[in-house]
Design a protein around this motif. Structure first.
Motif, PDB file in Angstrom:
ATOM      1  N   VAL A 255       0.856  -1.189   0.000  1.00  0.00           N
ATOM      2  CA  VAL A 255       0.000   0.000   0.000  1.00  0.00           C
ATOM      3  C   VAL A 255       0.887   1.233   0.000  1.00  0.00           C
ATOM      4  CG1 VAL A 255      -1.942  -1.102   1.176  1.00  0.00           C
ATOM      5  CG2 VAL A 255      -0.142  -0.020   2.532  1.00  0.00           C
ATOM      6  N   HIS A 256       0.323   2.359  -0.476  1.00  0.00           N
ATOM      7  CA  HIS A 256       1.084   3.608  -0.485  1.00  0.00           C
ATOM      8  C   HIS A 256       0.937   4.275   0.870  1.00  0.00           C
ATOM      9  CE1 HIS A 256       2.623   7.543  -1.553  1.00  0.00           C
ATOM     10  NE2 HIS A 256       2.967   7.084  -2.750  1.00  0.00           N
ATOM     11  N   PRO A 257       2.033   4.685   1.486  1.00  0.00           N
ATOM     12  CA  PRO A 257       1.932   5.205   2.862  1.00  0.00           C
ATOM     13  C   PRO A 257       1.054   6.450   2.979  1.00  0.00           C
ATOM     14  CG  PRO A 257       4.113   5.622   1.937  1.00  0.00           C
ATOM     15  CD  PRO A 257       3.424   4.664   1.008  1.00  0.00           C
ATOM     16  N   ARG A 258       0.924   7.251   1.915  1.00  0.00           N
ATOM     17  CA  ARG A 258       0.188   8.518   2.023  1.00  0.00           C
ATOM     18  C   ARG A 258      -1.205   8.486   1.396  1.00  0.00           C
ATOM     19  NH1 ARG A 258       5.345   9.490   0.975  1.00  0.00           N
ATOM     20  NH2 ARG A 258       5.027   9.770  -1.286  1.00  0.00           N
ATOM     21  N   LEU A 259      -1.582   7.363   0.822  1.00  0.00           N
ATOM     22  CA  LEU A 259      -2.937   7.259   0.279  1.00  0.00           C
ATOM     23  C   LEU A 259      -3.940   6.966   1.395  1.00  0.00           C
ATOM     24  CD1 LEU A 259      -2.553   5.193  -3.037  1.00  0.00           C
ATOM     25  CD2 LEU A 259      -3.061   7.628  -2.794  1.00  0.00           C
ATOM     26  N   ASP A 260      -5.186   7.388   1.143  1.00  0.00           N
ATOM     27  CA  ASP A 260      -6.269   7.090   2.085  1.00  0.00           C
ATOM     28  C   ASP A 260      -6.919   5.773   1.695  1.00  0.00           C
ATOM     29  OD1 ASP A 260      -6.044   9.432   3.641  1.00  0.00           O
ATOM     30  OD2 ASP A 260      -7.155  10.579   2.129  1.00  0.00           O
ATOM     31  N   TYR A 261      -7.095   4.915   2.692  1.00  0.00           N
ATOM     32  CA  TYR A 261      -7.717   3.608   2.467  1.00  0.00           C
ATOM     33  C   TYR A 261      -9.008   3.532   3.256  1.00  0.00           C
ATOM     34  CZ  TYR A 261      -3.554   2.182   0.010  1.00  0.00           C
ATOM     35  OH  TYR A 261      -2.542   2.097  -0.906  1.00  0.00           O
ATOM     36  N   ALA A 262     -10.056   3.008   2.603  1.00  0.00           N
ATOM     37  CA  ALA A 262     -11.390   2.992   3.197  1.00  0.00           C
ATOM     38  C   ALA A 262     -11.806   1.580   3.585  1.00  0.00           C
ATOM     39  CB  ALA A 262     -12.401   3.579   2.214  1.00  0.00           C
ATOM     40  N   GLY A 263     -12.516   1.491   4.694  1.00  0.00           N
ATOM     41  CA  GLY A 263     -13.201   0.264   5.051  1.00  0.00           C
ATOM     42  C   GLY A 263     -14.610   0.360   4.478  1.00  0.00           C
ATOM     43  N   VAL A 264     -14.979  -0.554   3.600  1.00  0.00           N
ATOM     44  CA  VAL A 264     -16.253  -0.489   2.879  1.00  0.00           C
ATOM     45  C   VAL A 264     -17.111  -1.698   3.244  1.00  0.00           C
ATOM     46  CG1 VAL A 264     -17.354  -0.387   0.612  1.00  0.00           C
ATOM     47  CG2 VAL A 264     -15.132   0.705   0.968  1.00  0.00           C
ATOM     48  N   ARG A 265     -18.356  -1.402   3.585  1.00  0.00           N
ATOM     49  CA  ARG A 265     -19.318  -2.469   3.878  1.00  0.00           C
ATOM     50  C   ARG A 265     -20.345  -2.496   2.750  1.00  0.00           C
ATOM     51  NH1 ARG A 265     -21.577  -1.500   9.467  1.00  0.00           N
ATOM     52  NH2 ARG A 265     -22.644   0.182   8.364  1.00  0.00           N
ATOM     53  N   TYR A 266     -20.551  -3.659   2.153  1.00  0.00           N
ATOM     54  CA  TYR A 266     -21.502  -3.758   1.045  1.00  0.00           C
ATOM     55  C   TYR A 266     -22.225  -5.094   1.122  1.00  0.00           C
ATOM     56  CZ  TYR A 266     -18.353  -7.010  -1.397  1.00  0.00           C
ATOM     57  OH  TYR A 266     -17.597  -8.106  -1.720  1.00  0.00           O
ATOM     58  N   ARG A 267     -23.307  -5.201   0.361  1.00  0.00           N
ATOM     59  CA  ARG A 267     -24.057  -6.450   0.298  1.00  0.00           C
ATOM     60  C   ARG A 267     -23.816  -7.078  -1.059  1.00  0.00           C
ATOM     61  NH1 ARG A 267     -27.155  -8.474   3.861  1.00  0.00           N
ATOM     62  NH2 ARG A 267     -27.251  -6.499   4.993  1.00  0.00           N
ATOM     63  N   ASP A 268     -23.405  -8.340  -1.041  1.00  0.00           N
ATOM     64  CA  ASP A 268     -23.096  -9.045  -2.284  1.00  0.00           C
ATOM     65  C   ASP A 268     -24.359  -9.137  -3.130  1.00  0.00           C
ATOM     66  OD1 ASP A 268     -22.793 -11.428  -4.117  1.00  0.00           O
ATOM     67  OD2 ASP A 268     -20.774 -11.366  -3.253  1.00  0.00           O
ATOM     68  N   PRO A 269     -24.333  -8.649  -4.384  1.00  0.00           N
ATOM     69  CA  PRO A 269     -25.555  -8.639  -5.210  1.00  0.00           C
ATOM     70  C   PRO A 269     -26.061 -10.026  -5.590  1.00  0.00           C
ATOM     71  CG  PRO A 269     -23.639  -7.982  -6.488  1.00  0.00           C
ATOM     72  CD  PRO A 269     -23.187  -8.059  -5.062  1.00  0.00           C
ATOM     73  N   GLU A 270     -25.213 -11.063  -5.459  1.00  0.00           N
ATOM     74  CA  GLU A 270     -25.640 -12.418  -5.827  1.00  0.00           C
ATOM     75  C   GLU A 270     -26.092 -13.225  -4.619  1.00  0.00           C
ATOM     76  OE1 GLU A 270     -22.622 -14.327  -8.109  1.00  0.00           O
ATOM     77  OE2 GLU A 270     -22.463 -12.689  -9.543  1.00  0.00           O
ATOM     78  N   THR A 271     -25.271 -13.193  -3.548  1.00  0.00           N
ATOM     79  CA  THR A 271     -25.597 -14.014  -2.374  1.00  0.00           C
ATOM     80  C   THR A 271     -26.402 -13.253  -1.340  1.00  0.00           C
ATOM     81  OG1 THR A 271     -23.579 -13.398  -1.185  1.00  0.00           O
ATOM     82  CG2 THR A 271     -23.439 -15.264  -2.731  1.00  0.00           C
ATOM     83  N   GLY A 272     -26.349 -11.940  -1.377  1.00  0.00           N
ATOM     84  CA  GLY A 272     -27.042 -11.136  -0.379  1.00  0.00           C
ATOM     85  C   GLY A 272     -26.284 -11.020   0.919  1.00  0.00           C
ATOM     86  N   ALA A 273     -25.145 -11.682   1.029  1.00  0.00           N
ATOM     87  CA  ALA A 273     -24.367 -11.651   2.255  1.00  0.00           C
ATOM     88  C   ALA A 273     -23.643 -10.322   2.394  1.00  0.00           C
ATOM     89  CB  ALA A 273     -23.357 -12.797   2.263  1.00  0.00           C
ATOM     90  N   GLU A 274     -23.472  -9.871   3.633  1.00  0.00           N
ATOM     91  CA  GLU A 274     -22.731  -8.632   3.885  1.00  0.00           C
ATOM     92  C   GLU A 274     -21.236  -8.942   3.858  1.00  0.00           C
ATOM     93  OE1 GLU A 274     -23.845  -5.588   6.991  1.00  0.00           O
ATOM     94  OE2 GLU A 274     -21.956  -6.338   7.827  1.00  0.00           O
ATOM     95  N   ARG A 275     -20.495  -8.092   3.154  1.00  0.00           N
ATOM     96  CA  ARG A 275     -19.045  -8.250   3.070  1.00  0.00           C
ATOM     97  C   ARG A 275     -18.387  -6.948   3.512  1.00  0.00           C
ATOM     98  NH1 ARG A 275     -17.464 -12.797  -0.003  1.00  0.00           N
ATOM     99  NH2 ARG A 275     -15.441 -12.334   0.949  1.00  0.00           N
ATOM    100  N   ARG A 276     -17.186  -7.079   4.040  1.00  0.00           N
ATOM    101  CA  ARG A 276     -16.413  -5.907   4.445  1.00  0.00           C
ATOM    102  C   ARG A 276     -15.031  -5.990   3.770  1.00  0.00           C
ATOM    103  NH1 ARG A 276     -17.689  -4.824  10.869  1.00  0.00           N
ATOM    104  NH2 ARG A 276     -19.933  -5.316  10.778  1.00  0.00           N
ATOM    105  N   VAL A 277     -14.676  -4.916   3.051  1.00  0.00           N
ATOM    106  CA  VAL A 277     -13.415  -4.940   2.296  1.00  0.00           C
ATOM    107  C   VAL A 277     -12.626  -3.656   2.525  1.00  0.00           C
ATOM    108  CG1 VAL A 277     -14.300  -6.451   0.491  1.00  0.00           C
ATOM    109  CG2 VAL A 277     -14.462  -3.982   0.220  1.00  0.00           C
ATOM    110  N   LEU A 278     -11.343  -3.775   2.313  1.00  0.00           N
ATOM    111  CA  LEU A 278     -10.397  -2.661   2.426  1.00  0.00           C
ATOM    112  C   LEU A 278      -9.837  -2.361   1.040  1.00  0.00           C
ATOM    113  CD1 LEU A 278      -8.356  -0.829   4.072  1.00  0.00           C
ATOM    114  CD2 LEU A 278      -6.924  -2.871   4.238  1.00  0.00           C
ATOM    115  N   LEU A 279      -9.918  -1.064   0.624  1.00  0.00           N
ATOM    116  CA  LEU A 279      -9.316  -0.649  -0.646  1.00  0.00           C
ATOM    117  C   LEU A 279      -9.122   0.855  -0.638  1.00  0.00           C
ATOM    118  CD1 LEU A 279     -11.884  -0.585  -3.573  1.00  0.00           C
ATOM    119  CD2 LEU A 279     -12.584  -0.990  -1.221  1.00  0.00           C
ATOM    120  N   CYS A 280      -8.447   1.374  -1.654  1.00  0.00           N
ATOM    121  CA  CYS A 280      -8.148   2.800  -1.734  1.00  0.00           C
ATOM    122  C   CYS A 280      -9.444   3.605  -1.827  1.00  0.00           C
ATOM    123  CB  CYS A 280      -7.274   3.069  -2.958  1.00  0.00           C
ATOM    124  SG  CYS A 280      -6.799   4.789  -3.154  1.00  0.00           S
TER     125      CYS A 280
END
Length: 972
Positions: A255-280
């Protein structure tokens, strides 16, 4: 002497020459080249220039593989222009051609031809066959280059397989080892899985391929900010890659030390399960749109630097990875989290070094997974594994999204197939050791780069290049003479050992490494510096061919005979295609600065690539695709083109091109070059036809004093002075197309369309040895002499033919060959600006006059300009005075019976080229002289010759008198 109407023709000095208009280049050029070889012209030039200042163009070695192509032709002919111009200037400019004789393409060809038999041969036997294959093409290409008229030491070229050259390569390597530049290490490098060898940057080609683009969810195990909620195991780090086959080697996520990274909570459009992911954070919307995820929340944001303590679990292996920081991580594509496999990427490798990660590489030399890989991948090829990895991720539920993507990917320059990054143990040159990178950049700044953008290009490449991998896993090349201790495995390669082997190679060649056991190669008394053991095995790697060719400065430039060629260090110039900024130019300056501290060249000139008239790449396959097999125009193949058009026409074609950019070649261009050659040859034919009369013009006996020359002749010689200076400046700037432009413009505009037409009457109708005719002949002689020498670097065969016909007695000490002559110098006696300005005005007046005469011709009032007369009106008294004093000159250059200058004329039309005048043209009222065909008032004034003008009566009577005194003249 007969003086009736039919006999007057015999009194004219009609042009006569055996110089054919039809050049027959394809027949005559090989004959001329055979003469040069028999006379040892190259040796004569070397002797003639002995002791003069030296200028050396060091030839970059073409590959000894296949017939020459148009790129070869462009390169070698440009080099010949440079060397011949320096020679013409009086420099001692030797040209030693060279060939790159080692490397994969030759070995690949030999092994392919052998088929299964190749497995039964050892390295020495393979090398012998490779040697024969290379020498076959050296001889073929040498003949083809010589057929182009390229002059050099073809009997003694430098070859990278020559024992002296191989010793020079090892000598350079010894210097680099002694100074601490060479090291051995396991490192991720470009690897061709088809040819099973390491590749240099310069051996890569980039082509578009389609790959699976995948977003993968790596389960987190620690390091997720507690404020985001949930346990670390509830979160996944989302990476993106187009090389799924590298996932088994994943050890980290960058990861880049100065970039902002977000914790994102979403619902999988196929399974309907809640997922939590980390990305820029800046890529969240773009990534969610890839999967059509419309409902998601950002539950928290952190800096990349905060994630350095985080860990994750591999998606399908029992392995924990860690997060690492890297400035190369970007936020334009992907997820801002970079899958890192130190064994499969250059940046990954450097990051791995910084964090102590191994260069793990579960892939063998053929690109197949080893037993270190998961069982469902073992034995599979890496590109074959891509869909298997994607399917496994789907089954495990760790694939967020997958889609095909078209992108540029490196391919092997010979295999033409995709390569991989693979960590292997190799020999390297450390580019930053002892400040080498910075010293090379400083030396680059001391070199003249033509075009100037070449400096920026090579500076960028040197600034960003990694350490240089110099080892290759092949048989055909110069070995890296390293010994491996049989007891502890330590590698030994010292400067002293290398110099011991250098001397052995100089005597027996590099083949000795492959044909002799290690015990015969190890220097006496050598023991392992790690354990003291004295038994060694020899290494099997060979040197990168770019190191071999880059080290040419040792054997060719700095090493004196008999161990080298000793042309002089540094070379005045290297001249190659623009691709050599990452190839030979770079390998040369790196090895030279490391070994000797100074760049091996003072000037670097580059040219573009050959393309067709539409700007498309020229290659055999591309041309056959475009035109059809067997229908490719001859101009796209160097050898057939030479035998169709002749080398001189092709050389003129090359000289007319601005080679700084890609060079467009096609039938239109070659037709234009052929026409330009025809016009030049026709002009020389006119010059010779009026010098080769019954008493050949001899500049020593017949040349008048400059003050006795006709004004028009003095003017053209002044124009010739300007041409000499323009051509010299253009040659010195290596702008050969400007030389061609200047000469063709001079030939077509100053000579053919003006001067030569204006002097025909003097040449044909005046007394053969009269001052007026001798004046014109002297100008023609000077024109012939100067133009022959100015064109001699380009039209090498034609100018030799012209030189042999150049008039002159033994007193002139004319060299035997134009290629032994010196460049023409301006004659200051003809530098007359006042005269030049006067004739600039008169030529403008002439253009307006010719325009009016052409109207008369179109109206059928006159048949030729000789039937016309002119009235030129001007209200400008100063101009009228100039025109009045130049009436005879204007009549001559306009080829009319007479010119009248008046203040005004009611029927005159305004001038265009000279706006201060008005011109009236009419049919002459005078009779035509039956000898010169001019219409003069004096025709019939002498009853002895009622059909002649006064001038022709004078000439005929003088000739008759001469004939009565000298019967031989009369018979002529």
């Amino acid at each position: 002497m007969s003086t009736d109407a039919t006999g007057y023709k015999a009194t004219l000095n009609l042009p006569k020459t055996t110089f054919d208009m039809k050049a027959n280049l394809t027949q005559r050029e090989p004959q001329r080249q055979a003469q040069w070889l028999q006379r040892d012209l190259y040796g004569q030039i070397r002797q003639a220039r002995r002791g003069a200042p030296v200028k050396v163009l060091h030839d970059g070695p073409p590959y000894a593989n296949g017939e020459i192509h148009m790129g070869h032709l462009l390169n070698k002919v440009l080099k010949d222009f440079v060397v011949r111009w320096w020679t013409l200037q009086g420099y001692d400019s030797p040209y030693v051609p060279g060939w790159d004789c080692h490397g994969l393409p030759i070995e690949h060809k030999v092994v392919r031809d052998l088929g299964p038999k190749a497995r039964q041969l050892d390295a020495s036997q393979i090398r012998q066959l490779c040697h024969e294959e290379a020498m076959k093409w050296v001889n073929i290409q040498s003949a083809q280059f010589q057929r182009l008229g390229v002059l050099g030491d073809w009997q003694r070229p430098y070859l990278t397989l020559d024992h002296r050259y191989e010793a020079g390569i090892v000598d350079v390597l010894a210097d680099l080892v002694e100074k601490g530049y060479v090291f051995r290490q396991k490192k991720a490098i470009h690897w061709d899985i088809h040819d099973r060898t390491a590749l240099a940057e310069a051996e890569l080609e980039y082509q578009d391929i389609t790959s699976p683009s995948i977003y993968v969810l790596f389960p987190m195990t620690s390091g997720v900010p507690s404020c985001w909620g949930g346990q670390p195991e509830d979160w996944s780090a989302m990476i993106w890659t187009t090389t799924p086959w590298t996932l088994p080697a994943n050890l980290a996520i960058a990861v880049h030390p100065r970039l902002d990274y977000a914790g994102v909570r979403y619902r999988d459009p196929e399974t309907g399960a809640e997922r939590r992911v980390l990305l820029c954070q800046s890529l969240v919307a773009k990534v969610m749109a890839e999967r059509s995820v419309s409902q998601y929340d950002i539950v928290g944001v952190c800096k990349g630097a905060d994630l350095e303590i985080a860990t994750y679990r591999h998606v399908f292996l029992d392995r924990t990875g860690r997060f690492v920081l890297a400035d190369y991580v970007a936020a334009e594509d992907g997820t801002g989290l970079v899958h890192t496999a130190p064994g499969h990427g250059a940046e990954d490798y450097r990051t791995g070094l910084a964090y102590g990660l191994p260069a793990y590489c579960p892939v063998d030399e053929s690109g197949r997974y080893t037993d270190d890989a998961p069982d469902w991948l073992r034995g599979k090829g890496v590109f074959e594994a891509n869909p298997l990895v994607v399917q496994r991720l789907k089954e495990d539920g760790t694939l967020f999204h997958s889609a095909p993507v078209r992108h540029s990917y490196p391919h092997g320059w010979r295999s033409k197939k995709p390569i991989i990054f693979r960590a292997t143990e190799q020999w390297f040159i450390k580019v930053d050791h002892n400040g080498l990178r910075q010293r090379v950049l400083e030396q680059i700044g001391q070199v003249t780069w033509l075009p100037s953008w070449g400096q920026r290009r090579i500076e960028a490449m040197v600034s960003g290049r990694p350490d240089w991998c110099i080892s290759r896993q092949r048989a055909w090349g110069v070995p890296i003479p390293a010994f491996r201790c049989q007891k502890c495995g330590h590698w030994h390669m010292s400067a002293a050992t290398l110099r011991h082997l250098r001397d052995l190679f100089r005597q027996h060649g590099a083949d000795a490494w492959f044909s002799r056991p290690a015990s015969e190669l190890v220097p006496p008394g050598l023991t392992c510096e790690a354990c003291g053991h004295d038994q060694f095995d020899k290494g099997s790697d060979i040197l990168d061919v770019w190191f071999e060719s880059g080290a040419s400065h040792r054997a060719v430039l700095s090493q004196p005979p008999p161990d080298g060629f000793g042309l002089g260090y540094p070379a005045t110039m290297y001249l190659e295609g623009s691709d050599q900024h990452r190839g030979w130019f770079q390998s040369s300056i790196l090895t030279a600065v490391a070994a000797q501290g100074v760049a091996p060249f003072q000037t670097v000139l580059t040219h573009g690539f050959i393309v067709d008239e539409q700007g498309e790449k020229v290659s055999k396959s591309e041309m056959e695709k475009k035109y059809g097999k067997g229908k490719v125009p001859v101009i796209f193949s160097a050898v057939p083109a030479t035998e169709t058009y002749g080398a001189d026409v092709l050389r003129l074609y090359v000289a007319s091109m601005d080679y700084a950019d890609d060079v467009r070649v096609g039938e239109t261009g070659i037709k234009e070059a052929s026409e330009a050659y025809r016009k030049i040859r026709n002009t020389f034919r006119f010059l010779l036809a009026n010098l080769e009369d019954y008493q050949r013009f001899d500049p020593e006996r017949h040349a008048p004093q400059p003050s006795d020359l006709v004004e028009l002749d003095r003017w053209i010689l002044g124009r010739l002075n300007a041409l000499i200076r323009d051509c010299e400046a253009s040659y010195n700037a290596f702008e050969f197309y400007r030389v061609v432009q200047k000469i063709t413009q001079f030939v077509n505009v100053d000579l053919s369309s003006f001067y030569l037409d204006a002097i025909k009457d003097r040449l044909y109708a005046e007394l053969p040895e009269g001052p007026e005719r001798r004046s014109a002949q002297f100008a023609l002689f000077r024109l012939h002499d100067v133009l022959t020498r100015l064109l001699s670097p380009i039209l090498v065969h034609t100018c030799e033919e012209l030189w042999e016909r150049l008039p002159g007695s033994a007193a002139t000490a004319k060299p035997e060959s134009v290629h032994l002559a010196l460049a023409p110098q301006p004659d200051p006696r003809f530098d007359d600006q006042t005269l030049a300005d006067k004739w600039t005005t008169l030529r403008a007046v002439r253009s307006d006059c010719l325009r009016e005469l052409e109207r008369l011709r179109q109206s059928k009032i006159i048949g030729s300009s000789q039937q016309g007369r002119l009235a030129i009106a001007t209200a400008d008294p100063q101009l009228r005075g100039l025109l009045e004093s130049s009436r005879d000159a204007l009549a001559t250059v306009c080829v009319v019976s007479e010119v009248e200058v008046v203040a005004d004329h009611p029927e005159a039309v305004p001038g265009v080229d000279e706006p201060r005048i008005r011109v009236f043209a009419a049919k002459s009222p005078h009779r035509r002289c039956e000898r010169c065909w001019n219409h003069y008032a004096s025709v019939g004034s002498d009853p002895r010759h009622p059909d002649l003008c006064a001038r022709c009566v004078r000439v005929v009577e003088r000739l008759a008198l001469a004939a009565s005194l000298d019967p031989m003249k009369g018979s002529s």
